[in-house]
Structures are given as structure tokens and as C-alpha cells.
Scaffold this motif. Structure first.
Motif, PDB file in Angstrom:
ATOM      1  N   PHE A   1       4.758  -2.389  -7.248  1.00 44.70           N
ATOM      2  CA  PHE A   1       3.993  -2.047  -5.872  1.00 44.70           C
ATOM      3  C   PHE A   1       3.797  -0.315  -5.945  1.00 44.70           C
ATOM      4  CE2 PHE A   1       6.028  -5.418  -2.952  1.00 44.70           C
ATOM      5  CZ  PHE A   1       5.390  -6.511  -3.760  1.00 44.70           C
ATOM      6  N   LEU A   2       2.558   0.216  -6.200  1.00 43.35           N
ATOM      7  CA  LEU A   2       2.400   1.306  -6.256  1.00 43.35           C
ATOM      8  C   LEU A   2       1.880   2.085  -4.811  1.00 43.35           C
ATOM      9  CD1 LEU A   2       1.850   4.210  -7.931  1.00 43.35           C
ATOM     10  CD2 LEU A   2      -0.173   3.283  -8.691  1.00 43.35           C
ATOM     11  N   ILE A   3       2.759   2.843  -4.264  1.00 48.23           N
ATOM     12  CA  ILE A   3       2.646   3.043  -2.847  1.00 48.23           C
ATOM     13  C   ILE A   3       1.979   4.603  -2.570  1.00 48.23           C
ATOM     14  CG2 ILE A   3       3.272   2.906  -0.415  1.00 48.23           C
ATOM     15  CD1 ILE A   3       4.981   0.782  -1.784  1.00 48.23           C
ATOM     16  N   ASP A   4       0.971   5.015  -2.038  1.00 47.74           N
ATOM     17  CA  ASP A   4       0.643   6.291  -1.702  1.00 47.74           C
ATOM     18  C   ASP A   4       1.617   6.787  -0.256  1.00 47.74           C
ATOM     19  OD1 ASP A   4      -0.563   8.645  -0.483  1.00 47.74           O
ATOM     20  OD2 ASP A   4      -2.580   8.001  -0.838  1.00 47.74           O
ATOM     21  N   VAL A   5       2.404   7.565  -0.425  1.00 44.65           N
ATOM     22  CA  VAL A   5       3.212   8.070   0.675  1.00 44.65           C
ATOM     23  C   VAL A   5       2.918   9.690   0.853  1.00 44.65           C
ATOM     24  CG1 VAL A   5       5.166   6.542   0.342  1.00 44.65           C
ATOM     25  CG2 VAL A   5       5.430   8.642  -0.946  1.00 44.65           C
ATOM     26  N   SER A   6       1.748  10.005   0.632  1.00 42.27           N
ATOM     27  CA  SER A   6       1.476  11.508   1.100  1.00 42.27           C
ATOM     28  C   SER A   6       1.233  11.542   2.486  1.00 42.27           C
ATOM     29  CB  SER A   6       0.013  11.652   0.194  1.00 42.27           C
ATOM     30  OG  SER A   6      -0.955  10.950   0.619  1.00 42.27           O
ATOM     31  N   GLY A   7       1.078  12.621   2.789  1.00 45.92           N
ATOM     32  CA  GLY A   7       0.783  12.776   4.331  1.00 45.92           C
ATOM     33  C   GLY A   7      -0.480  12.003   5.004  1.00 45.92           C
ATOM     34  N   SER A   8      -1.556  11.891   4.244  1.00 49.01           N
ATOM     35  CA  SER A   8      -2.746  11.217   4.742  1.00 49.01           C
ATOM     36  C   SER A   8      -2.321   9.810   5.020  1.00 49.01           C
ATOM     37  CB  SER A   8      -3.902  11.272   3.891  1.00 49.01           C
ATOM     38  OG  SER A   8      -3.696  10.617   2.539  1.00 49.01           O
TER      39      SER A   8
ATOM     40  N   ASP B   1      11.931 -16.766  -6.713  1.00 51.57           N
ATOM     41  CA  ASP B   1      13.218 -16.286  -7.462  1.00 51.57           C
ATOM     42  C   ASP B   1      12.899 -15.574  -8.526  1.00 51.57           C
ATOM     43  OD1 ASP B   1      14.397 -16.800  -5.141  1.00 51.57           O
ATOM     44  OD2 ASP B   1      15.676 -18.527  -5.963  1.00 51.57           O
ATOM     45  N   LYS B   2      11.955 -15.900  -9.704  1.00 50.97           N
ATOM     46  CA  LYS B   2      11.867 -15.698 -10.899  1.00 50.97           C
ATOM     47  C   LYS B   2      10.863 -14.278 -11.081  1.00 50.97           C
ATOM     48  CE  LYS B   2       8.396 -19.013 -12.090  1.00 50.97           C
ATOM     49  NZ  LYS B   2       7.884 -20.180 -13.006  1.00 50.97           N
ATOM     50  N   ASP B   3      10.313 -14.171 -10.055  1.00 53.35           N
ATOM     51  CA  ASP B   3       9.413 -13.046  -9.945  1.00 53.35           C
ATOM     52  C   ASP B   3       9.947 -11.596  -9.885  1.00 53.35           C
ATOM     53  OD1 ASP B   3       7.259 -14.583  -9.785  1.00 53.35           O
ATOM     54  OD2 ASP B   3       7.074 -14.745  -7.616  1.00 53.35           O
ATOM     55  N   LYS B   4       9.434 -10.519 -10.480  1.00 56.79           N
ATOM     56  CA  LYS B   4       9.940  -9.258 -10.438  1.00 56.79           C
ATOM     57  C   LYS B   4       9.060  -8.106  -9.575  1.00 56.79           C
ATOM     58  CE  LYS B   4      10.691  -8.806 -14.744  1.00 56.79           C
ATOM     59  NZ  LYS B   4      11.148  -8.545 -15.987  1.00 56.79           N
ATOM     60  N   VAL B   5       9.939  -7.242  -8.818  1.00 58.16           N
ATOM     61  CA  VAL B   5       9.137  -6.206  -8.176  1.00 58.16           C
ATOM     62  C   VAL B   5       9.749  -5.172  -8.106  1.00 58.16           C
ATOM     63  CG1 VAL B   5       8.544  -5.395  -5.885  1.00 58.16           C
ATOM     64  CG2 VAL B   5       8.180  -7.767  -6.288  1.00 58.16           C
ATOM     65  N   ALA B   6       8.709  -4.069  -8.801  1.00 59.10           N
ATOM     66  CA  ALA B   6       9.403  -2.372  -8.786  1.00 59.10           C
ATOM     67  C   ALA B   6       8.656  -1.637  -7.666  1.00 59.10           C
ATOM     68  CB  ALA B   6       9.310  -2.023 -10.107  1.00 59.10           C
ATOM     69  N   ILE B   7       9.075  -0.804  -7.204  1.00 63.10           N
ATOM     70  CA  ILE B   7       8.063   0.051  -6.348  1.00 63.10           C
ATOM     71  C   ILE B   7       7.903   1.257  -6.671  1.00 63.10           C
ATOM     72  CG2 ILE B   7       8.099   1.104  -3.884  1.00 63.10           C
ATOM     73  CD1 ILE B   7       9.488  -1.478  -2.831  1.00 63.10           C
ATOM     74  N   VAL B   8       6.954   1.949  -6.986  1.00 58.35           N
ATOM     75  CA  VAL B   8       6.697   3.432  -7.521  1.00 58.35           C
ATOM     76  C   VAL B   8       6.011   4.188  -6.275  1.00 58.35           C
ATOM     77  CG1 VAL B   8       5.442   4.797  -9.183  1.00 58.35           C
ATOM     78  CG2 VAL B   8       6.534   2.711  -9.868  1.00 58.35           C
ATOM     79  N   VAL B   9       6.326   5.299  -5.926  1.00 61.91           N
ATOM     80  CA  VAL B   9       5.676   6.067  -4.668  1.00 61.91           C
ATOM     81  C   VAL B   9       5.118   7.318  -5.251  1.00 61.91           C
ATOM     82  CG1 VAL B   9       7.126   5.013  -3.148  1.00 61.91           C
ATOM     83  CG2 VAL B   9       7.958   7.249  -4.126  1.00 61.91           C
TER      84      VAL B   9
ATOM     85  N   ALA C   1      -0.581  10.663 -11.474  1.00 60.85           N
ATOM     86  CA  ALA C   1       1.075  10.680 -11.841  1.00 60.85           C
ATOM     87  C   ALA C   1       1.700   9.249 -11.392  1.00 60.85           C
ATOM     88  CB  ALA C   1       1.986  11.833 -11.370  1.00 60.85           C
ATOM     89  N   GLY C   2       1.279   9.086 -10.218  1.00 63.28           N
ATOM     90  CA  GLY C   2       1.771   7.667  -9.540  1.00 63.28           C
ATOM     91  C   GLY C   2       1.364   6.502 -10.559  1.00 63.28           C
ATOM     92  N   ILE C   3      -0.176   6.636 -10.921  1.00 64.69           N
ATOM     93  CA  ILE C   3      -0.805   5.575 -11.740  1.00 64.69           C
ATOM     94  C   ILE C   3      -0.020   5.560 -13.221  1.00 64.69           C
ATOM     95  CG2 ILE C   3      -2.575   4.604 -13.028  1.00 64.69           C
ATOM     96  CD1 ILE C   3      -4.323   5.773 -10.544  1.00 64.69           C
TER      97      ILE C   3
ATOM     98  N   ILE D   1       0.162  -3.163  -8.139  1.00 71.45           N
ATOM     99  CA  ILE D   1      -0.829  -3.338  -6.749  1.00 71.45           C
ATOM    100  C   ILE D   1      -0.799  -1.946  -6.133  1.00 71.45           C
ATOM    101  CG2 ILE D   1      -0.589  -4.575  -4.679  1.00 71.45           C
ATOM    102  CD1 ILE D   1       0.852  -6.960  -5.971  1.00 71.45           C
ATOM    103  N   LEU D   2      -1.792  -1.443  -6.016  1.00 68.91           N
ATOM    104  CA  LEU D   2      -2.153  -0.067  -5.606  1.00 68.91           C
ATOM    105  C   LEU D   2      -2.302  -0.007  -4.078  1.00 68.91           C
ATOM    106  CD1 LEU D   2      -2.519   3.023  -5.871  1.00 68.91           C
ATOM    107  CD2 LEU D   2      -4.818   2.610  -6.513  1.00 68.91           C
ATOM    108  N   CYS D   3      -1.617   0.739  -3.232  1.00 69.70           N
ATOM    109  CA  CYS D   3      -1.762   1.012  -1.797  1.00 69.70           C
ATOM    110  C   CYS D   3      -1.823   2.273  -1.463  1.00 69.70           C
ATOM    111  CB  CYS D   3      -0.472   0.182  -1.118  1.00 69.70           C
ATOM    112  SG  CYS D   3      -0.012  -1.333  -1.454  1.00 69.70           S
TER     113      CYS D   3
END
Length: 156
Positions: A28-35, A58-66, A103-105, A125-127
């Protein structure tokens, strides 16, 4: 023991069972900027991602990048069986700062490749609201980055 059906049918919709789907390596690539502040931006993203988490196997994996002024890993790759840990990481997200989307990508691709599943679904998954204003931010530069990374088997 009852066997599971191949598909669940509704009036006009047939959903395949998830048993035969390959395991997923999601970032999960999440934009946490002010906008992204507010109920129709980051708050909506958070509630949407938690719905997705509820459907992880259960077998799926998730990482979070902000990303905001810089990019960072908020959650290392975590099995879908640890849903509460993933939800807690999502709940902790707050918005503020500029938007270093490039840089997030790049970091999201790095994390996805570190956890690559050769026969799996490797996806970022880009948000975002789409406002990139730090680093690689031109449409052409971002398209080139994504096209080059597609060869790795990780898809945005």
C-alpha cells in the motif's frame, strides 16, 4: 467435510472462490502529504484499505509505504493473518508536508521486490490525490519509472 463450491453465484454476479488465486504480495503506497488531509482524502483511504485488509487471506502479505516530504516504510511485509497489526498501522497515518511521490514509488518497488512471489500477485496499490511536487514529478518521468519497473514483475 463439505467441499467448497468453485464459485458463489448471485443474481447477476459470479465471484470465484479465492482458493485458486495466487497469494498476494501487496504494497500500500499512501500519500500522507498535507493535501491528503480530511474526510474525503486520507480518512477515506484509511477506511477503504481496512475493508481490503478484511478480505486478505492468511497467506497474503501487505507492506505499507508512505510519503510526504520523504518516503518511508510504515509497516514491513506482514502476513494477512495479522490483520490487526495492519489495521493499527493504517489507523496511525496522519497527513502533513509536501509530496515526494517519486521517492514513494521507488521505495514501494524496492519493498515489493524484496518480498517478491515468483508465482504470486505482486502489486503496488497507490492511494493519492495525484499531487507530486518533490523529486520525480513530471508525467513523463513517472511513466518512464513505471514502465521500467514493470519488467520486474511488480505492477502499480
Amino acid at each position: 467435510m463439505r467441499s467448497r463450491p468453485e464459485a458463489v453465484s448471485y443474481t447477476h454476479l459470479t465471484l470465484p472462490t479465492t482458493d485458486k488465486l495466487p497469494e498476494s504480495n501487496l504494497v500500500f503506497l499512501i500519500d500522507v502529504s498535507g493535501s491528503m488531509w480530511g474526510p474525503t482524502r486520507l480518512d477515506l483511504v484509511k477506511s477503504s484499505l481496512k475493508l481490503l485488509v478484511n478480505n486478505l487471506r492468511d497467506k497474503d502479505k501487505v507492506a505499507i509505504v508512505v510519503y510526504a516530504g520523504n518516503a518511508s516504510v510504515k509497516l514491513e511485509s506482514t502476513l494477512g493473518s495479522d490483520k490487526q497489526k495492519i489495521r493499527d498501522a493504517i489507523d496511525e497515518l496522519t497527513s502533513g508536508g509536501s509530496t515526494a511521490g517519486g521517492a514513494g514509488i521507488q521505495l514501494a518497488y524496492k519493498v515489493a521486490k524484496q518480498n517478491f512471489l515468483p508465482k504470486g500477485n505482486n502489486r503496488i496499490i497507490l492511494c493519492s490525490d495525484g499531487d507530486f511536487n518533490v523529486g520525480v514529478s513530471s508525467v513523463e518521468g513517472l511513466e518512464q519509472l513505471i514502465e521500467n519497473e514493470r519488467k520486474s514483475g511488480v505492477f502499480l
